[in-house]
Design a protein around this motif. Structure first.
Motif, PDB file in Angstrom:
ATOM      1  N   ASN A  23       0.699  -1.314   0.241  1.00  0.00           N
ATOM      2  CA  ASN A  23       0.062  -0.092   0.099  1.00  0.00           C
ATOM      3  C   ASN A  23       0.946   1.330   0.172  1.00  0.00           C
ATOM      4  OD1 ASN A  23       0.893  -0.438   2.865  1.00  0.00           O
ATOM      5  ND2 ASN A  23      -1.004  -0.824   3.493  1.00  0.00           N
ATOM      6  N   LYS A  24       2.621   1.236  -0.102  1.00  0.00           N
ATOM      7  CA  LYS A  24       2.965   2.366   0.177  1.00  0.00           C
ATOM      8  C   LYS A  24       4.233   2.583  -1.284  1.00  0.00           C
ATOM      9  CE  LYS A  24       3.383   3.111   4.883  1.00  0.00           C
ATOM     10  NZ  LYS A  24       4.787   2.673   6.389  1.00  0.00           N
ATOM     11  N   ARG A  25       3.824   1.142  -1.941  1.00  0.00           N
ATOM     12  CA  ARG A  25       4.596   1.710  -3.094  1.00  0.00           C
ATOM     13  C   ARG A  25       3.704   2.293  -4.337  1.00  0.00           C
ATOM     14  NH1 ARG A  25       8.048  -2.444  -4.804  1.00  0.00           N
ATOM     15  NH2 ARG A  25       8.947  -3.774  -2.268  1.00  0.00           N
ATOM     16  N   THR A  26       4.549   2.916  -5.170  1.00  0.00           N
ATOM     17  CA  THR A  26       4.295   3.715  -6.937  1.00  0.00           C
ATOM     18  C   THR A  26       2.956   2.715  -7.174  1.00  0.00           C
ATOM     19  OG1 THR A  26       5.752   3.073  -7.746  1.00  0.00           O
ATOM     20  CG2 THR A  26       4.988   5.554  -6.419  1.00  0.00           C
ATOM     21  N   LYS A  27       3.255   1.133  -7.845  1.00  0.00           N
ATOM     22  CA  LYS A  27       2.448   0.251  -8.688  1.00  0.00           C
ATOM     23  C   LYS A  27       2.025  -0.826  -7.691  1.00  0.00           C
ATOM     24  CE  LYS A  27       6.060  -2.208 -11.252  1.00  0.00           C
ATOM     25  NZ  LYS A  27       5.873  -3.252 -10.553  1.00  0.00           N
ATOM     26  N   PRO A  28       1.092  -1.477  -8.067  1.00  0.00           N
ATOM     27  CA  PRO A  28       0.582  -2.997  -6.963  1.00  0.00           C
ATOM     28  C   PRO A  28       1.876  -3.770  -7.197  1.00  0.00           C
ATOM     29  CG  PRO A  28      -0.780  -2.169  -8.681  1.00  0.00           C
ATOM     30  CD  PRO A  28       0.069  -1.413  -9.288  1.00  0.00           C
ATOM     31  N   LEU A  29       2.110  -4.394  -6.732  1.00  0.00           N
ATOM     32  CA  LEU A  29       3.453  -5.690  -6.291  1.00  0.00           C
ATOM     33  C   LEU A  29       3.152  -6.418  -7.281  1.00  0.00           C
ATOM     34  CD1 LEU A  29       4.695  -6.796  -2.627  1.00  0.00           C
ATOM     35  CD2 LEU A  29       5.672  -6.015  -4.925  1.00  0.00           C
ATOM     36  N   HIS A  30       3.747  -7.872  -8.377  1.00  0.00           N
ATOM     37  CA  HIS A  30       3.168  -9.188  -9.283  1.00  0.00           C
ATOM     38  C   HIS A  30       3.558 -10.032  -8.388  1.00  0.00           C
ATOM     39  CE1 HIS A  30       2.318 -11.365 -12.922  1.00  0.00           C
ATOM     40  NE2 HIS A  30       2.771 -12.179 -12.759  1.00  0.00           N
ATOM     41  N   LYS A  31       2.245 -10.122  -7.517  1.00  0.00           N
ATOM     42  CA  LYS A  31       2.544 -11.607  -7.154  1.00  0.00           C
ATOM     43  C   LYS A  31       2.494 -13.371  -7.653  1.00  0.00           C
ATOM     44  CE  LYS A  31      -0.773  -9.977  -4.386  1.00  0.00           C
ATOM     45  NZ  LYS A  31      -0.526  -8.492  -5.010  1.00  0.00           N
ATOM     46  N   ALA A  32       3.598 -14.478  -8.026  1.00  0.00           N
ATOM     47  CA  ALA A  32       3.518 -15.187  -8.715  1.00  0.00           C
ATOM     48  C   ALA A  32       2.968 -16.624  -7.735  1.00  0.00           C
ATOM     49  CB  ALA A  32       4.693 -15.407  -9.908  1.00  0.00           C
ATOM     50  N   ALA A  33       2.418 -16.910  -8.124  1.00  0.00           N
ATOM     51  CA  ALA A  33       2.387 -18.266  -6.920  1.00  0.00           C
ATOM     52  C   ALA A  33       3.402 -19.247  -8.004  1.00  0.00           C
ATOM     53  CB  ALA A  33       0.924 -18.887  -7.300  1.00  0.00           C
ATOM     54  N   LEU A  34       3.729 -20.275  -7.292  1.00  0.00           N
ATOM     55  CA  LEU A  34       4.689 -20.807  -7.929  1.00  0.00           C
ATOM     56  C   LEU A  34       5.099 -22.241  -7.959  1.00  0.00           C
ATOM     57  CD1 LEU A  34       7.160 -21.635 -10.232  1.00  0.00           C
ATOM     58  CD2 LEU A  34       8.931 -20.933  -9.085  1.00  0.00           C
ATOM     59  N   ILE A  35       5.195 -23.381  -8.353  1.00  0.00           N
ATOM     60  CA  ILE A  35       4.921 -24.883  -7.854  1.00  0.00           C
ATOM     61  C   ILE A  35       5.778 -26.016  -9.000  1.00  0.00           C
ATOM     62  CG2 ILE A  35       4.002 -27.408  -7.819  1.00  0.00           C
ATOM     63  CD1 ILE A  35       1.508 -24.437  -7.747  1.00  0.00           C
ATOM     64  N   LEU A  36       6.652 -26.243  -8.027  1.00  0.00           N
ATOM     65  CA  LEU A  36       7.974 -26.978  -8.422  1.00  0.00           C
ATOM     66  C   LEU A  36       7.775 -28.615  -9.195  1.00  0.00           C
ATOM     67  CD1 LEU A  36      10.989 -25.291  -6.864  1.00  0.00           C
ATOM     68  CD2 LEU A  36       9.413 -24.788  -9.199  1.00  0.00           C
ATOM     69  N   ALA A  37       8.072 -28.889  -9.431  1.00  0.00           N
ATOM     70  CA  ALA A  37       6.976 -30.441  -9.946  1.00  0.00           C
ATOM     71  C   ALA A  37       7.360 -31.108 -11.121  1.00  0.00           C
ATOM     72  CB  ALA A  37       6.151 -30.344 -10.547  1.00  0.00           C
ATOM     73  N   ARG A  38       9.183 -31.559 -10.318  1.00  0.00           N
ATOM     74  CA  ARG A  38      10.037 -31.972 -11.313  1.00  0.00           C
ATOM     75  C   ARG A  38       9.009 -33.395 -12.285  1.00  0.00           C
ATOM     76  NH1 ARG A  38      15.163 -34.847 -11.333  1.00  0.00           N
ATOM     77  NH2 ARG A  38      15.112 -35.080  -9.086  1.00  0.00           N
ATOM     78  N   GLY A  39       9.864 -34.198 -12.998  1.00  0.00           N
ATOM     79  CA  GLY A  39       9.359 -35.211 -13.423  1.00  0.00           C
ATOM     80  C   GLY A  39       9.954 -36.256 -13.112  1.00  0.00           C
ATOM     81  N   GLY A  40      11.215 -36.055 -12.461  1.00  0.00           N
ATOM     82  CA  GLY A  40      11.992 -37.555 -12.471  1.00  0.00           C
ATOM     83  C   GLY A  40      12.287 -37.977 -10.379  1.00  0.00           C
ATOM     84  N   SER A  41      10.975 -37.683 -10.118  1.00  0.00           N
ATOM     85  CA  SER A  41      11.039 -38.111  -8.338  1.00  0.00           C
ATOM     86  C   SER A  41      11.568 -39.363  -8.352  1.00  0.00           C
ATOM     87  CB  SER A  41       9.945 -38.204  -8.259  1.00  0.00           C
ATOM     88  OG  SER A  41       9.680 -38.772  -6.547  1.00  0.00           O
TER      89      SER A  41
END
Length: 433
Positions: A23-41
């Motif tokens: 609320n004190k920034r000149t532009k809103p934060l871009h908030k990205a959700a990131l889930i790491l899902a490698r295929g080689g478990s």
């Protein structure tokens, strides 16, 4: 050691960082959700999309992220085509990670740093673990506010444990073990000890600036968010799976539109109550079979006050011909639907004074997708086509005609008991506060 009241999300002090509340920034934060899902478990092959309590494992976290409505973008970072397909079916974008960060030796930090380098618009990375299926939107909201409102640089999830720890003694030595967090001569009772905060791995949120300037997920001005033990589930090896499944059925997030009590269930006869095979007698008579487990499941629902309407299609003359026999045997109404069942069922729902949130629907093919999407609870058998699986909220372990209807009936009644238990707990909380 003395007990004290605790706020569920107390700050864990750290050095003052450069974070500025949104609320004190000149532009809103871009908030990205990131889930790491490698295929080689290595522990559980393709663990991230293995079905847990009816949906792919990664789907639990993605559902919470999407329905929280907190994020400007939601991503799955993967190197595998099948994981990509599942991620997109839940509404996520896909970051195809490079081979350099897809190795067994690659760290989560390596993958996250590659992601932010290729997505310069992202200001805050909300890294959620795919192996934490009891994550709810309210957890994410509470944690994210430390960064967006309170100006912290990083926040991570913890759970309170009451475990006494002892120093390891190496085999073949004369070392003597020592207590690490207790005085054996004055062992505290559980209720007299606050316990210890342990990372539970559900999520790690941090600013882009912290990642770029210090190469850290935890640093600067640090906070923790405490999750209750029932929500702290992690899955690493096969033995964790059945335990996690039972926990998820009780404490998992089934979506904001999940009904507390289902009032009516629609179920396709073909492919759900039957197994899709036609038997032909020596006289040329066509027959299909019903599984006694499935018919028992329908009776369970009826005994709990759930109305069951069985559906047959004009496109399936055998199931249609069987409808009168099924109706008499199970005491259920059988209704004929057209190529778009949703249009046929709208009037039924309206006449009963219900919303689609009061409805459970079980289907088995592409024509069922619209109903699967709008129903409060929905399911398909495990042998349903992919298009139907992508539209449902629950994928049965059982095949059509081989116990899938019974399984879904048990799932419906479990949700009912869960809601009743929560109402009772809320009553107790109100009377004891």
């Amino acid at each position: 050691m003395t007990s004290r009241k605790r706020d569920p999300s107390l700050e864990n002090g750290g050095d003052e960082g450069s974070a500025v509340p949104e609320n004190k920034r000149t532009k809103p934060l871009h908030k990205a959700a990131l889930i790491l899902a490698r295929g080689g478990s290595k522990g559980i092959p393709l663990k991230n999309i293995k079905t847990l309590a009816g949906i792919p494992l990664i789907g639990w976290v993605l559902r919470a992220a999407v329905e929280s409505e907190l994020f400007d973008s939601i991503w799955v970072s993967t190197d595998h085509d099948d994981i990509e397909r599942v991620a997109r079916s839940f509404g996520a974008k896909v970051h195809r990670r490079s081979p350099e960060v897809s190795k067994d030796s690659s760290t989560s930090l390596d993958s996250i740093q590659e992601f932010i380098r290729l997505n310069p618009e992202v200001d805050v990375v909300c890294h959620m673990q795919a192996t934490s299926p009891c994550l709810h939107p309210f957890h994410l909201k509470g944690a994210l506010e430390y960064i967006t409102v309170k100006g912290y640089d990083s926040v991570f999830s913890v759970v309170r444990r009451h475990h006494f720890r002892w120093q390891e003694v190496h085999q073949g030595t004369d070392e003597v073990t020592k207590p690490l967090n207790l005085d054996p001569s004055n062992r505290p009772r559980r209720q007299d000890w606050d316990g210890e905060l342990c990372e539970n791995g559900s999520f790690y949120f941090c600013t882009r600036e912290l990642l770029q300037s210090q190469g850290l997920l935890q640093g600067g001005k640090v906070a923790y968010y405490e999750m209750r033990p029932e929500y702290s589930v992690d899955i690493d090896v096969d033995i964790d799976w059945p335990v996690a499944e039972q926990r998820v059925l009780r404490y998992g997030y089934f979506g904001r539109d999940t009904p507390e009590v289902v009032k009516i269930m629609f179920c396709n006869i073909s492919g759900c109550l039957t197994e899709g095979r036609i038997f032909i007698s020596s006289s040329g008579t066509e027959m299909i079979s019903l599984n006694t487990r499935d018919t028992a499941g329908i009776r369970m629902l009826k005994n709990e006050g759930v109305e069951v309407i069985l559906l047959t299609s004009n496109l399936d003359p055998v199931a249609k011909a069987l409808s009168q026999n099924v109706s008499h045997r199970l005491g259920c109404e059988v209704m004929s639907v057209h190529e778009k069942p949703l249009e046929d069922l709208k009037d039924i729902v309206k006449k009963r004074g219900l919303s689609w949130n009061d409805v459970a629907y079980m289907g088995n093919d592409e024509i069922d997708v619209d109903c699967l999407n709008v129903a409060g609870l929905s399911a398909v058998p495990s042998d349903a086509p992919v298009v139907a699986k992508n539209g449902t909220k629950y994928i049965c372990k059982a095949l059509g005609g081989k116990g899938a209807v019974r399984e879904f009936a048990e799932h419906i009644l479990l949700q009912k008991r869960k809601a009743k238990s929560q109402l009772e707990q809320d009553r107790i909380d109100r009377t004891t506060c």
